[in-house]
Design a protein around this motif. Structure first.
Motif, PDB file in Angstrom:
ATOM      1  N   LEU A   1      -0.973  10.133   2.626  1.00  0.00           N
ATOM      2  CA  LEU A   1       0.381   9.595   2.511  1.00  0.00           C
ATOM      3  C   LEU A   1       0.969   9.897   1.130  1.00  0.00           C
ATOM      4  CD1 LEU A   1       2.775   7.945   3.546  1.00  0.00           C
ATOM      5  CD2 LEU A   1       1.563   5.866   2.864  1.00  0.00           C
TER       6      LEU A   1
ATOM      7  N   THR B   1      10.500  -4.649   4.101  1.00  0.00           N
ATOM      8  CA  THR B   1      10.483  -3.340   3.441  1.00  0.00           C
ATOM      9  C   THR B   1      11.703  -3.170   2.550  1.00  0.00           C
ATOM     10  OG1 THR B   1       9.311  -2.493   5.358  1.00  0.00           O
ATOM     11  CG2 THR B   1      10.202  -0.871   3.839  1.00  0.00           C
TER      12      THR B   1
ATOM     13  N   CYS C   1       1.192   4.376  -2.848  1.00  0.00           N
ATOM     14  CA  CYS C   1       1.177   5.807  -2.560  1.00  0.00           C
ATOM     15  C   CYS C   1       2.441   6.461  -3.123  1.00  0.00           C
ATOM     16  CB  CYS C   1       1.079   6.044  -1.058  1.00  0.00           C
ATOM     17  SG  CYS C   1      -0.455   5.400  -0.374  1.00  0.00           S
TER      18      CYS C   1
ATOM     19  N   THR D   1       0.836  -1.202   0.000  1.00  0.00           N
ATOM     20  CA  THR D   1       0.000   0.000   0.000  1.00  0.00           C
ATOM     21  C   THR D   1       0.872   1.254   0.000  1.00  0.00           C
ATOM     22  OG1 THR D   1      -1.740  -1.202   1.156  1.00  0.00           O
ATOM     23  CG2 THR D   1      -1.845   1.199   1.255  1.00  0.00           C
ATOM     24  N   THR D   2       1.960   1.216   0.761  1.00  0.00           N
ATOM     25  CA  THR D   2       2.838   2.395   0.769  1.00  0.00           C
ATOM     26  C   THR D   2       3.504   2.571  -0.598  1.00  0.00           C
ATOM     27  OG1 THR D   2       4.944   1.349   1.463  1.00  0.00           O
ATOM     28  CG2 THR D   2       3.370   1.925   3.211  1.00  0.00           C
TER      29      THR D   2
ATOM     30  N   TYR E   1      14.070   3.498   1.513  1.00  0.00           N
ATOM     31  CA  TYR E   1      12.851   2.805   1.944  1.00  0.00           C
ATOM     32  C   TYR E   1      13.300   1.770   2.962  1.00  0.00           C
ATOM     33  CZ  TYR E   1       8.011   2.815   0.141  1.00  0.00           C
ATOM     34  OH  TYR E   1       6.672   3.030  -0.057  1.00  0.00           O
TER      35      TYR E   1
ATOM     36  N   THR F   1      -1.276   3.246   6.921  1.00  0.00           N
ATOM     37  CA  THR F   1      -1.681   2.757   5.598  1.00  0.00           C
ATOM     38  C   THR F   1      -3.170   2.972   5.356  1.00  0.00           C
ATOM     39  OG1 THR F   1      -1.780   0.558   6.582  1.00  0.00           O
ATOM     40  CG2 THR F   1       0.136   1.052   5.217  1.00  0.00           C
TER      41      THR F   1
ATOM     42  N   VAL G   1       5.359   5.427   8.225  1.00  0.00           N
ATOM     43  CA  VAL G   1       4.055   4.884   7.856  1.00  0.00           C
ATOM     44  C   VAL G   1       3.763   3.683   8.752  1.00  0.00           C
ATOM     45  CG1 VAL G   1       2.574   4.164   5.970  1.00  0.00           C
ATOM     46  CG2 VAL G   1       4.664   5.431   5.460  1.00  0.00           C
TER      47      VAL G   1
ATOM     48  N   ALA H   1       2.021   0.437   9.563  1.00  0.00           N
ATOM     49  CA  ALA H   1       1.492  -0.547   8.612  1.00  0.00           C
ATOM     50  C   ALA H   1       1.268  -1.889   9.297  1.00  0.00           C
ATOM     51  CB  ALA H   1       2.466  -0.722   7.453  1.00  0.00           C
TER      52      ALA H   1
ATOM     53  N   VAL I   1       8.579   2.167   6.920  1.00  0.00           N
ATOM     54  CA  VAL I   1       7.357   1.399   7.143  1.00  0.00           C
ATOM     55  C   VAL I   1       7.497   0.745   8.514  1.00  0.00           C
ATOM     56  CG1 VAL I   1       5.881  -0.461   6.312  1.00  0.00           C
ATOM     57  CG2 VAL I   1       7.079   1.009   4.671  1.00  0.00           C
TER      58      VAL I   1
ATOM     59  N   ILE J   1      11.738   6.936   3.940  1.00  0.00           N
ATOM     60  CA  ILE J   1      10.402   6.421   4.243  1.00  0.00           C
ATOM     61  C   ILE J   1      10.563   5.191   5.124  1.00  0.00           C
ATOM     62  CG2 ILE J   1       8.331   5.359   3.244  1.00  0.00           C
ATOM     63  CD1 ILE J   1       9.081   7.014   0.641  1.00  0.00           C
TER      64      ILE J   1
END
Lengths: 385, 89, 290
Positions: free
Chosen positions: C184, C58, C34, C30-31, C96, C178, C202, C204, C125, C123
């Motif tokens: 986001l 991730t 986005c 989902t991230t 990420y 999320t 984020v 999640a 997660v 970013i």
């Protein structure tokens, strides 16, 4: 191609080994360096920090050796020639990324100015006790190239050479100084840029879409592209296929890891450098490297005065190891004497290579000082008697 | 690709919402069904090839093509868009 | 039937690597959605966007995105990215990372990248666990959540990541879950167009390990929980944004400021001191410069 004159400090200088490494890197076109201070290697990056802004380079001091050892890999994929420098404890921390550089076939240069260990050991005093760590320190099977200068002049020459070899074989190259060579000050002659050969990066000619970043050419080495050129490629430390995609299975592992080893072993004759003197007809040959080779020189002179036929063999490339030549010597001499500032490292490789054809006599010293020439002489005389 | 496209009957709107579902990429989390602002999706009673219940575009007339389903879907298996009504009317 | 359209995300994905390894209901995908929407809207040359990740679930994002991407070692995505950005300042570098990768093994790099204001969008997660290795406790696992290495419940204090980033000097700090897909995507788009060390956390779901082990239901239940418990507080003091086990989740853009990046600061210092003698770093080129 020829060196970029901007980085070449042409002339005759009075430099220590560490500073000579800095100049070697500059001459090679290195324009990105990351470091973390550690004795006795810090002078390399100190000089780089002062010199880089004058020649268009960027130096960054990072939070630790873990960061420095991977930031340089990032720098290489960004398109720069890159270097980091450390000593024992930091070298231990860098091991994971030396393996990562080998796995991702990143042309990057590490300098290790060896001090006494284990652990914090002797921060300001010499040893040659990281030789096997350079070879085996990261997990898994891989090969790299390690060079051992024995003078400030050679620190310049071999750092430049390290960059060239890194580019040629897409492999991490380690320049293995010891504290004495790092801190000794001697004349260093830096030639004009047009006399310095610099190996350009193996940029691919293939356009995006056709280029496979890990498909080797005939010499087993793949070409490169850089980030930002539109190749949209992937690089991973996982076992990967020719596209660079993770492929975690036995056949890919076999193909990839075998090639990482073969590209060095099968090109070893082109990589290897050593210096040999009076080995023809010698009864005894001293095998040495780094500062110990200079101490050994005195022992050789002393033995010759006593009428012993002694030759010397100096390792310039420690890894890959000159197996073929050492094996040849083992057929013609009574003994190979191996002095080193550790309790048995390269002497093991000599012994393994010789395979009992002649005697291997290690002359070992735990570090903190150099050998007395008499200790090496004694080993020579043991054979001659 | 095993892709299904369904479209809603044109209403008085200038556009209509369309949802594209890739049934076999779906892992059945149901985010799309839950967070569809117009409740245009339902979980299929049937299974996909992986054994999950993918969404179906149950009420096309409700869809406004906002692509919330596409934003939520962790498996890139669904998306929505707006189609000009006159193009397909 | 209308015409066959491509999924808008497809052009950002390596389709030959789909489907992903992520579990059903895992929030990482989902991230990524986005993020790709943010890339679509941010007007960047995608050839100049590089994604760097570390290890873990991730960490696999880099391998799925059809951009220049580097899957580095555990915890070291940020120093790799720092080197990449310094050596090639033209790139937009995005890291990420997962919560364990970024804040445990990579924690030191995180605070230093923020302090020196490395020009990187980071970013994170945060699913409160190490998923890839089977659900161990991380620096963000709140008491008394069960993890495989805290079978009787976590008890260490956690990192409040936005606060850690903000207090270390990050120029942009936001947190979403999320559930907040539109916010986001917008936040990622905004952050992409800014400079300096930008951090987006984020929250999640990890249904397979964190939710299951804590009997919190499925990912969908967790998404409902985010919806119910989240409070948007833009500009909130990050000290007030700490997370506990099942309490309120403060989300929003907490920091949005500007200060010189590492490169800007270095260039300024060198120019000031060295004047004409300063030779700024030139972008690497393929042509051998003789």
């Amino acid at each position: 191609m020829k060196a970029d004159p901007k980085g070449v400090l042409t002339g005759s200088h009075y430099l220590d080994g560490d500073h000579a490494c800095s100049e070697g890197a500059l001459a090679a076109g290195c324009r990105f360096a990351a470091g973390y201070p550690i004795t006795p290697s810090t002078e390399v990056v100190e000089r780089i920090a002062a010199r880089f802004p004058l020649v268009g380079g960027t130096f960054i001091q990072l939070e630790d050796e873990l960061a420095a050892s991977i930031a340089v890999i990032g720098g290489v994929w960004g398109g720069a020639k890159a270097l980091t420098v450390t000593s024992g404890p930091g070298f231990s921390l860098m091991m994971e990324h030396i393996g990562f550089a080998a796995m991702t076939e990143t042309p990057v240069v590490y300098i290790d100015v060896q001090r006494g260990g284990p652990s914090t050991g002797l921060p300001t005093l010499a040893a040659q006790a990281d030789m096997m760590q350079a070879r085996w320190g990261s997990h898994g099977d891989y090969r790299l190239i390690a060079l051992c200068p024995n003078s400030p002049q050679e620190c310049f020459d071999l750092t430049l050479e390290a960059f060239n070899l890194a580019e040629q074989y897409r492999v991490p190259v380690v320049v293995m100084l010891d504290e004495v060579v790092g801190h000794m000050t001697e004349k260093v002659v830096i030639p004009p840029a047009e006399q310095l050969e610099v190996t350009p990066r193996r940029w691919t000619d293939k356009p995006p879409g056709e280029f496979l970043p890990f498909a080797p050419r005939e010499d087993l080495v793949p070409d490169l592209c850089m980030f930002g050129e539109g190749y949209r490629f992937h690089v991973t430390g996982l076992t990967h296929d020719e596209r660079g995609y993770p492929a975690m299975n036995a056949p890919t592992q076999e193909r990839l890891v075998r090639r990482l080893v073969d590209k060095i072993e099968k090109n070893a004759d082109k990589i290897l450098r050593w210096e040999e003197k009076d080995t023809e007809g010698a009864e005894v040959v001293i095998v040495s490297y780094g500062i110990t080779s200079r101490v050994a020189q005195r022992a050789v002179e002393m033995a010759r005065e006593k009428g012993v036929k002694v030759g010397s063999f100096r390792l310039i490339t420690a890894w890959p190891f000159p197996h073929k030549r050492i094996a040849e010597l083992s057929r013609s001499v009574k003994s190979l004497v191996v002095p080193e500032l550790n309790l048995g490292q390269m002497s093991l490789e000599v012994e393994r290579t010789v395979a009992g054809r002649c005697r291997t006599i290690p002359v070992l010293h735990a570090g903190g000082a150099v050998h007395r020439p008499e200790a090496i002489l004694e080993a020579i005389m043991e054979v001659a008697r | 690709m095993n892709t299904e496209t369904s479209s809603g009957a044109p209403k008085q709107k200038r556009f209509r919402g369309v949802v594209v579902i890739n049934r076999d990429n779906c892992k059945g989390c149901a985010f799309c069904v839950e967070f569809c602002p117009t409740h245009a999706l339902e979980l299929d009673k049937a299974y996909n090839a992986k054994g999950y219940h993918p969404p179906v575009f149950a009420k096309p007339e409700a869809c406004n093509g906002c692509d919330m389903c596409g934003l939520y879907c962790p498996d890139f298996a669904i998306f929505g868009y707006r189609e000009k009504a006159e193009e397909t009317a | 039937m209308s015409e066959q359209r491509e999924h808008p995300v497809n052009k950002f994905l390596r389709m030959d690597r789909m489907p992903s390894i992520w579990c059903p209901g895992c929030g990482i995908g989902t991230t990524v959605n986005c993020f790709t929407r943010a890339l679509t809207e941010c007007d960047k040359d995608l050839d100049k966007v590089a994604v760097v990740s570390g290890i873990g679930c991730t960490g696999r994002v880099a391998g799925y995105l059809n951009l220049d991407s580097f899957h580095t070692t555990h915890g070291r995505a940020l120093p790799f990215a720092t080197g990449l950005k310094v050596a090639n300042p033209e790139l937009d570098v995005v890291v990420y990372s997962g919560d364990g990768d970024l804040s445990a093994i990579g924690g030191n790099h995180f605070i230093h990248a923020a302090r020196r204001n490395s020009d990187i969008l980071c970013i994170c997660v945060n699913n409160f666990t190490y998923g890839m290795t089977g659900g161990q406790v991380t620096p963000t696992t709140p008491e008394p959540a069960i993890a495989s290495t805290t079978p009787y419940g976590a008890f260490e204090p956690t990192f409040n990541l936005p606060h850690l980033a903000a207090s270390s000097g990050a120029t942009y700090v936001a947190r979403w879950t999320t559930f907040h897909v539109r916010q986001l995507a917008r936040s990622m788009r905004d952050a992409l167009s800014k400079k300096g060390f930008r951090f987006i956390e984020v929250i999640a779901p990890c249904p397979t390990l964190y939710l299951r082990r804590n009997r919190l239901g499925e990912a969908l239940h967790e998404m409902r929980f985010y919806k119910e418990k989240s409070v948007i507080k833009h500009g909130a003091d990050t000290r007030e944004a700490a997370l506990d086990y099942r309490g309120q989740i403060v989300v929003g853009t907490f920091v949005d400021t500007r200060r010189p990046t590492w490169l800007e600061a270095m260039n300024k210092r060198m120019s000031t001191v060295l004047g004409e003698k300063f030779v700024p770093y030139a972008l690497p080129t393929r042509e051998p410069k003789v």
